[in-house]
Write a protein that holds these residues in place. Structure first.
Motif, mmCIF file in Angstrom:
data_model
loop_
_atom_site.group_PDB
_atom_site.id
_atom_site.type_symbol
_atom_site.label_atom_id
_atom_site.label_comp_id
_atom_site.label_asym_id
_atom_site.label_seq_id
_atom_site.Cartn_x
_atom_site.Cartn_y
_atom_site.Cartn_z
ATOM 1 N N PHE A 71 37.826 26.449 42.864
ATOM 2 C CA PHE A 71 37.216 27.532 42.087
ATOM 3 C C PHE A 71 35.712 27.590 42.305
ATOM 4 C CE2 PHE A 71 41.048 26.171 39.853
ATOM 5 C CZ PHE A 71 41.717 27.377 39.774
ATOM 6 N N ALA A 72 35.173 28.798 42.136
ATOM 7 C CA ALA A 72 33.727 28.987 42.219
ATOM 8 C C ALA A 72 33.036 28.377 41.003
ATOM 9 C CB ALA A 72 33.398 30.474 42.319
ATOM 10 N N ALA A 73 33.699 28.437 39.860
ATOM 11 C CA ALA A 73 33.142 27.882 38.619
ATOM 12 C C ALA A 73 34.278 27.641 37.641
ATOM 13 C CB ALA A 73 32.126 28.847 38.006
ATOM 14 N N HIS A 104 37.909 32.320 40.336
ATOM 15 C CA HIS A 104 38.374 32.179 41.713
ATOM 16 C C HIS A 104 37.223 32.306 42.709
ATOM 17 C CE1 HIS A 104 42.670 31.915 41.152
ATOM 18 N NE2 HIS A 104 42.644 32.935 40.305
ATOM 19 N N LEU A 105 37.356 31.611 43.819
ATOM 20 C CA LEU A 105 36.418 31.748 44.929
ATOM 21 C C LEU A 105 36.502 33.157 45.496
ATOM 22 C CD1 LEU A 105 37.277 28.400 46.720
ATOM 23 C CD2 LEU A 105 35.103 28.929 45.582
ATOM 24 N N ASP A 106 35.406 33.652 46.043
ATOM 25 C CA ASP A 106 35.406 34.989 46.640
ATOM 26 C C ASP A 106 36.487 35.137 47.708
ATOM 27 O OD1 ASP A 106 33.354 35.866 45.033
ATOM 28 O OD2 ASP A 106 31.797 35.543 46.539
ATOM 29 N N ALA A 111 41.520 37.719 49.563
ATOM 30 C CA ALA A 111 42.885 37.572 50.075
ATOM 31 C C ALA A 111 43.903 38.248 49.157
ATOM 32 C CB ALA A 111 43.230 36.092 50.234
ATOM 33 N N ARG A 112 43.576 38.345 47.869
ATOM 34 C CA ARG A 112 44.512 38.928 46.905
ATOM 35 C C ARG A 112 44.300 40.423 46.699
ATOM 36 N NH1 ARG A 112 45.012 34.009 42.542
ATOM 37 N NH2 ARG A 112 46.112 32.665 43.992
ATOM 38 N N LEU A 119 39.617 35.684 37.162
ATOM 39 C CA LEU A 119 39.791 34.558 36.245
ATOM 40 C C LEU A 119 41.227 34.052 36.201
ATOM 41 C CD1 LEU A 119 37.716 35.734 33.159
ATOM 42 C CD2 LEU A 119 36.969 34.335 35.099
ATOM 43 N N PHE A 120 41.337 32.752 36.117
ATOM 44 C CA PHE A 120 42.588 32.085 35.801
ATOM 45 C C PHE A 120 42.273 31.231 34.574
ATOM 46 C CE2 PHE A 120 45.263 28.176 36.475
ATOM 47 C CZ PHE A 120 46.435 28.731 35.994
ATOM 48 N N THR A 121 42.938 31.515 33.464
ATOM 49 C CA THR A 121 42.626 30.861 32.202
ATOM 50 C C THR A 121 43.845 30.108 31.694
ATOM 51 O OG1 THR A 121 41.122 32.683 31.720
ATOM 52 C CG2 THR A 121 41.675 31.242 29.898
#
Length: 158
Positions: A71-73, A104-106, A111-112, A119-121
């Motif tokens: 993840f980016a953060a 998520h990373l850029d 890709a998606r 966000l994935f929470t």
């Protein structure tokens, strides 16, 4: 008051473990994985159970680093720490709730597709066994269980 929380020593231990949890989460969020970082949080025989599977020792530490590196953060928030140990005990158990937000990373977003949620929470619970060492409390066992999720999880290794 609960007998387990009635002694001053147990209240101090509870506070130390709650601080350990907060510091661990802060380290994850700041991705401060310098050489030897895990010694501040874990025993050498650490065993973790995470969405990446079960891992022990240095492999468990590497799994944590790899998971966060996807993840980016991230932002991990803990609450409702429950601490269980007899006063003066060398081992303890703790559990807590966690709200974990991952950006998520850029490259993952590209890709998606353009409308991908960044966000994935996760709302979940942690269970841990701890051991008192010369340096203080350390996690010897740790597991995380997702209660709910939103967004797309990262792609796990095949």
């Amino acid at each position: 008051m609960n007998e387990m929380l009635s002694s001053t020593a147990n209240l101090r231990d509870h506070s130390e473990v709650a601080t350990l949890i907060s510091a661990f989460f802060r380290t994850l969020d700041e991705q401060r994985f310098d050489e030897g970082w895990a010694e501040a949080y874990f025993t050498d025989d650490l065993r973790t159970t995470t969405p990446l599977g079960v891992a022990e020792g240095i492999d468990a530490v590497r799994h944590l680093e790899e998971a966060i590196g996807r993840f980016a953060a991230t932002l991990h928030i803990s609450s409702d720490v429950l601490f269980r140990a007899e006063p003066g005990a060398r081992t303890a158990r703790a559990s807590w709730n966690a709200h974990m937000t991952h950006v998520h990373l850029d490259s993952t977003l590209r890709a998606r597709g353009e409308d991908a949620n960044p966000l994935f929470t996760v709302g979940g619970t942690y269970e841990a066994e701890l051991r008192r060492t010369e340096e203080g409390w350390r996690f010897s066992r740790m597991s995380v269980r997702a209660v709910w999720t939103t967004g797309e999880p990262p792609t796990l290794p095949g």
